[in-house]
Design a protein around this motif. Sequence first.
Motif, PDB file in Angstrom:
ATOM      1  N   GLU A   1       0.638  -1.164  -0.037  1.00  0.00           N
ATOM      2  CA  GLU A   1      -0.099  -0.079  -0.070  1.00  0.00           C
ATOM      3  C   GLU A   1       0.825   1.137  -0.018  1.00  0.00           C
ATOM      4  O   GLU A   1       0.610   2.366  -0.635  1.00  0.00           O
ATOM      5  N   VAL A   2       1.917   1.153   0.716  1.00  0.00           N
ATOM      6  CA  VAL A   2       2.872   2.371   0.609  1.00  0.00           C
ATOM      7  C   VAL A   2       3.340   2.462  -0.661  1.00  0.00           C
ATOM      8  O   VAL A   2       3.526   3.583  -1.194  1.00  0.00           O
ATOM      9  N   GLU A   3       3.949   1.364  -1.138  1.00  0.00           N
ATOM     10  CA  GLU A   3       4.544   1.584  -2.537  1.00  0.00           C
ATOM     11  C   GLU A   3       3.513   1.953  -3.690  1.00  0.00           C
ATOM     12  O   GLU A   3       3.858   2.780  -4.548  1.00  0.00           O
ATOM     13  N   LYS A   4       2.372   1.513  -3.632  1.00  0.00           N
ATOM     14  CA  LYS A   4       1.135   2.170  -4.373  1.00  0.00           C
ATOM     15  C   LYS A   4       1.027   3.604  -4.261  1.00  0.00           C
ATOM     16  O   LYS A   4       0.969   4.431  -5.070  1.00  0.00           O
ATOM     17  N   ALA A   5       1.264   4.063  -3.137  1.00  0.00           N
ATOM     18  CA  ALA A   5       0.904   5.738  -2.618  1.00  0.00           C
ATOM     19  C   ALA A   5       2.304   6.183  -3.359  1.00  0.00           C
ATOM     20  O   ALA A   5       2.042   7.348  -3.781  1.00  0.00           O
ATOM     21  N   ILE A   6       3.428   5.849  -3.218  1.00  0.00           N
ATOM     22  CA  ILE A   6       4.667   6.301  -3.701  1.00  0.00           C
ATOM     23  C   ILE A   6       4.431   6.394  -5.337  1.00  0.00           C
ATOM     24  O   ILE A   6       4.963   7.519  -6.010  1.00  0.00           O
ATOM     25  N   GLN A   7       3.741   5.341  -6.011  1.00  0.00           N
ATOM     26  CA  GLN A   7       3.679   5.280  -7.296  1.00  0.00           C
ATOM     27  C   GLN A   7       2.601   6.552  -8.022  1.00  0.00           C
ATOM     28  O   GLN A   7       2.821   7.108  -8.955  1.00  0.00           O
ATOM     29  N   ASP A   8       1.819   6.553  -7.003  1.00  0.00           N
ATOM     30  CA  ASP A   8       0.778   7.570  -7.280  1.00  0.00           C
ATOM     31  C   ASP A   8       1.463   8.906  -7.247  1.00  0.00           C
ATOM     32  O   ASP A   8       1.097   9.816  -8.054  1.00  0.00           O
ATOM     33  N   MET A   9       2.168   9.090  -6.285  1.00  0.00           N
ATOM     34  CA  MET A   9       3.035  10.264  -6.225  1.00  0.00           C
ATOM     35  C   MET A   9       3.964  10.579  -7.581  1.00  0.00           C
ATOM     36  O   MET A   9       3.994  11.776  -8.073  1.00  0.00           O
ATOM     37  N   ARG A  10       4.665   9.457  -7.952  1.00  0.00           N
ATOM     38  CA  ARG A  10       5.198   9.569  -9.163  1.00  0.00           C
ATOM     39  C   ARG A  10       4.417   9.870 -10.235  1.00  0.00           C
ATOM     40  O   ARG A  10       4.961  10.797 -11.196  1.00  0.00           O
ATOM     41  N   MET A  11       3.286   9.344 -10.347  1.00  0.00           N
ATOM     42  CA  MET A  11       2.399   9.589 -11.347  1.00  0.00           C
ATOM     43  C   MET A  11       1.858  10.940 -11.488  1.00  0.00           C
ATOM     44  O   MET A  11       1.937  11.675 -12.720  1.00  0.00           O
ATOM     45  N   MET A  12       1.722  11.718 -10.297  1.00  0.00           N
ATOM     46  CA  MET A  12       1.159  13.002 -10.223  1.00  0.00           C
ATOM     47  C   MET A  12       2.480  14.035 -10.903  1.00  0.00           C
ATOM     48  O   MET A  12       2.276  14.951 -11.173  1.00  0.00           O
ATOM     49  N   SER A  13       3.651  13.459 -10.735  1.00  0.00           N
ATOM     50  CA  SER A  13       4.834  14.254 -11.112  1.00  0.00           C
ATOM     51  C   SER A  13       5.495  13.768 -12.456  1.00  0.00           C
ATOM     52  O   SER A  13       6.354  14.340 -13.008  1.00  0.00           O
ATOM     53  N   ALA A  14       4.658  12.995 -13.207  1.00  0.00           N
ATOM     54  CA  ALA A  14       5.244  12.403 -14.492  1.00  0.00           C
ATOM     55  C   ALA A  14       4.887  13.566 -15.446  1.00  0.00           C
ATOM     56  O   ALA A  14       4.184  14.492 -15.565  1.00  0.00           O
ATOM     57  N   ARG A  15       5.899  13.194 -16.684  1.00  0.00           N
ATOM     58  CA  ARG A  15       5.326  14.067 -18.031  1.00  0.00           C
ATOM     59  C   ARG A  15       5.168  12.995 -18.935  1.00  0.00           C
ATOM     60  O   ARG A  15       5.223  11.841 -18.696  1.00  0.00           O
ATOM     61  N   THR A  16       4.554  13.433 -20.131  1.00  0.00           N
ATOM     62  CA  THR A  16       4.382  12.515 -21.147  1.00  0.00           C
ATOM     63  C   THR A  16       5.019  13.154 -22.617  1.00  0.00           C
ATOM     64  O   THR A  16       5.453  14.139 -22.645  1.00  0.00           O
ATOM     65  N   GLU A  17       5.142  12.189 -23.535  1.00  0.00           N
ATOM     66  CA  GLU A  17       5.761  12.219 -24.788  1.00  0.00           C
ATOM     67  C   GLU A  17       5.135  11.282 -25.775  1.00  0.00           C
ATOM     68  O   GLU A  17       4.660   9.962 -25.296  1.00  0.00           O
ATOM     69  N   THR A  18       5.056  11.651 -27.076  1.00  0.00           N
ATOM     70  CA  THR A  18       4.445  10.851 -28.040  1.00  0.00           C
ATOM     71  C   THR A  18       5.451   9.631 -28.447  1.00  0.00           C
ATOM     72  O   THR A  18       6.693   9.860 -28.364  1.00  0.00           O
ATOM     73  N   VAL A  19       4.773   8.478 -28.481  1.00  0.00           N
ATOM     74  CA  VAL A  19       5.507   7.304 -28.690  1.00  0.00           C
ATOM     75  C   VAL A  19       4.794   6.406 -29.845  1.00  0.00           C
ATOM     76  O   VAL A  19       3.889   6.835 -30.260  1.00  0.00           O
ATOM     77  N   THR A  20       5.758   5.559 -30.272  1.00  0.00           N
ATOM     78  CA  THR A  20       5.338   4.650 -31.624  1.00  0.00           C
ATOM     79  C   THR A  20       4.924   3.348 -31.204  1.00  0.00           C
ATOM     80  O   THR A  20       4.507   2.561 -31.825  1.00  0.00           O
ATOM     81  N   ARG A  21       5.127   3.028 -30.044  1.00  0.00           N
ATOM     82  CA  ARG A  21       4.775   1.610 -29.617  1.00  0.00           C
ATOM     83  C   ARG A  21       3.447   1.346 -29.223  1.00  0.00           C
ATOM     84  O   ARG A  21       2.653   2.372 -29.258  1.00  0.00           O
ATOM     85  N   PRO A  22       3.019   0.269 -28.841  1.00  0.00           N
ATOM     86  CA  PRO A  22       1.499  -0.213 -28.743  1.00  0.00           C
ATOM     87  C   PRO A  22       1.091   0.578 -27.383  1.00  0.00           C
ATOM     88  O   PRO A  22       2.252   0.651 -26.640  1.00  0.00           O
ATOM     89  N   VAL A  23      -0.049   0.405 -27.099  1.00  0.00           N
ATOM     90  CA  VAL A  23      -0.599   1.006 -25.805  1.00  0.00           C
ATOM     91  C   VAL A  23      -0.358   0.209 -24.611  1.00  0.00           C
ATOM     92  O   VAL A  23      -0.150  -0.832 -24.687  1.00  0.00           O
ATOM     93  N   GLU A  24       0.118   0.949 -23.521  1.00  0.00           N
ATOM     94  CA  GLU A  24       0.560   0.232 -22.107  1.00  0.00           C
ATOM     95  C   GLU A  24      -0.361   0.757 -21.408  1.00  0.00           C
ATOM     96  O   GLU A  24      -0.875   2.000 -21.259  1.00  0.00           O
ATOM     97  N   LYS A  25      -0.414   0.390 -20.020  1.00  0.00           N
ATOM     98  CA  LYS A  25      -0.918   1.080 -18.867  1.00  0.00           C
ATOM     99  C   LYS A  25      -0.137   2.251 -18.235  1.00  0.00           C
ATOM    100  O   LYS A  25       1.071   2.327 -18.508  1.00  0.00           O
ATOM    101  N   GLY A  26      -0.908   3.318 -18.024  1.00  0.00           N
ATOM    102  CA  GLY A  26      -0.303   4.481 -17.670  1.00  0.00           C
ATOM    103  C   GLY A  26      -0.204   5.486 -18.949  1.00  0.00           C
ATOM    104  O   GLY A  26       0.144   6.836 -18.614  1.00  0.00           O
ATOM    105  N   ASP A  27      -0.487   4.936 -20.118  1.00  0.00           N
ATOM    106  CA  ASP A  27      -0.553   5.946 -21.272  1.00  0.00           C
ATOM    107  C   ASP A  27      -1.793   6.774 -21.591  1.00  0.00           C
ATOM    108  O   ASP A  27      -2.841   6.380 -20.946  1.00  0.00           O
ATOM    109  N   PHE A  28      -1.739   7.933 -22.244  1.00  0.00           N
ATOM    110  CA  PHE A  28      -2.983   8.632 -22.551  1.00  0.00           C
ATOM    111  C   PHE A  28      -3.028   8.514 -24.088  1.00  0.00           C
ATOM    112  O   PHE A  28      -1.850   8.393 -24.954  1.00  0.00           O
ATOM    113  N   VAL A  29      -3.954   8.066 -24.480  1.00  0.00           N
ATOM    114  CA  VAL A  29      -4.365   7.674 -25.873  1.00  0.00           C
ATOM    115  C   VAL A  29      -5.276   8.620 -26.489  1.00  0.00           C
ATOM    116  O   VAL A  29      -6.328   8.905 -25.832  1.00  0.00           O
ATOM    117  N   LEU A  30      -5.380   8.865 -27.562  1.00  0.00           N
ATOM    118  CA  LEU A  30      -6.444   9.759 -28.519  1.00  0.00           C
ATOM    119  C   LEU A  30      -6.929   8.717 -29.641  1.00  0.00           C
ATOM    120  O   LEU A  30      -6.200   7.956 -30.430  1.00  0.00           O
TER     121      LEU A  30
END
Length: 489
Positions: A125-154
């Motif tokens: 549970e602590v690790e999940k909370a840490i990962q949530d914090m990482r997600m809040m501080s994350a940045r995004t970039e356009t990729v050519t690979r297939p969709v994965e968890k954590g991606d933003f898709v149009l």
Amino acid sequence: MTLVVNMEPAQLESAKRRAARRLSERRAVPGFRPGKAPYEVVLRTFGEGVVLEEAVDLLLDEIYPKALEEAKLEPAAPGRLEKVEGLEQGEPVFTFAVPLAPKVELGDYRSVRVPYEWKEPTEEEVEKAIQDMRMMSARTETVTRPVEKGDFVLIDLKGVKAKAAEGEAPLIERANMPVFVRPEPKEDEWPYSGFAHELIGAAPGETKTFTHKFPKDHPDETLKGQTVKFEATVRMVRGTILPELNDEFARQIGPFESLQGLRETLKADLAARSKAEYDDEFFEKVLEAMKAGAVIKYAPQTLEEEVEQVVKDFKSRLAAQNMDLETYLKIQQMDQEKFMQEVVRPIAIKRLERSLLLDEISRAEKIEIGEEELKSSLNDLLYEMSGDEEMQKYLTGKAKMPKRLSEALILESASRAYVRQTLKRLKLIATGNAPAQTEEAQPAADADKAAAQEKPARSRKRAPKASAGEKPAEAETGGGSANEADSPA
């Protein structure tokens, strides 16, 4: 309860003469100075009915308090005059509805058992909370690979009936629809929970086809009970770039010197919130179980006072959100009557009965609070209020705190400390760890109860005059089992 008072004819006649004199003092009688008109002249001038009504008002001020004293009754709220009989015969009989003080019979509350099984947050549970914090501080970039968890898709999305007739319009059709592929599906995900995960593995430019059967109770009428065939074309994938998990990340998040310090603080915060939520559920079960074995009685006026307080609290919370009650009811598509009956009244019943139950248990258990507890409770209360601009003036010494406010804060902090101590005792009782009640303790608790019931009531003793056509209140009503009020307070 109902209180009946019989009067002698002489008492009524005396009251009528005093009433006539009072009328002549307040209203002009031609040819006489104020208060000097003879009784018979006042009767002719104003009429027998007016004098009689004034006499009844005088008698109410006198006989109701005296009747309460003689009957050794201490009302919980102002009484009500239900009816007056025998006025024409000169032998009046007054019938009052007297709201008695609430009464609680606890029953065998000490036999209630509810296990206390709260556990510290796990490392996962602590690790999940840490990962949530990482997600809040994350940045995004356009990729050519297939969709994965954590991606933003149009995507472009089209949904048709699985057995749609030729030329039948799609049920759903969206272009350039943004989708966040969360690590775990959300219940309120559109168009259904788990939809985003259907896109995993699809590369940019690829169209993925899948079907979903919507339940018959789905809120969207067009989708209710339908089996829908979806076509989702991925237009763009933006991958999530998470920050490195190190001491620098911890310092960016807050006042932490290291990642370990962040973990420890986060774990303590998770534990505090988890324990608070568990305690709420635990005491809910304990109080409901104790309430089920208790008999709680109170007057309608007592409940109405609680109803008024619930409405007041509700309006205050709405005001904090820059909203008034009228706007809220429009949003909820609810009228005032439905709001009062289905929302406010159940909450008021639950709050009132639990408050009465806790008070009675406190007396039975002889709960006391020390000076240090009171100081701690007061400090906590002041800290809660420190964000208020007006309170800041008092706390910083820029303005002197009014005595009335100071006394109110002390009373509130004492009440909170008292409740906390009572809940601690409830926990000991429910888990089978409470100290046994001695033979001396229980009579003392009973004596405290009797003394509390003998204290002067805050309400007036006068019974208000019943207005024409007004329905008299019942003398007393009972609230009993826990299932009578199940709305959260």
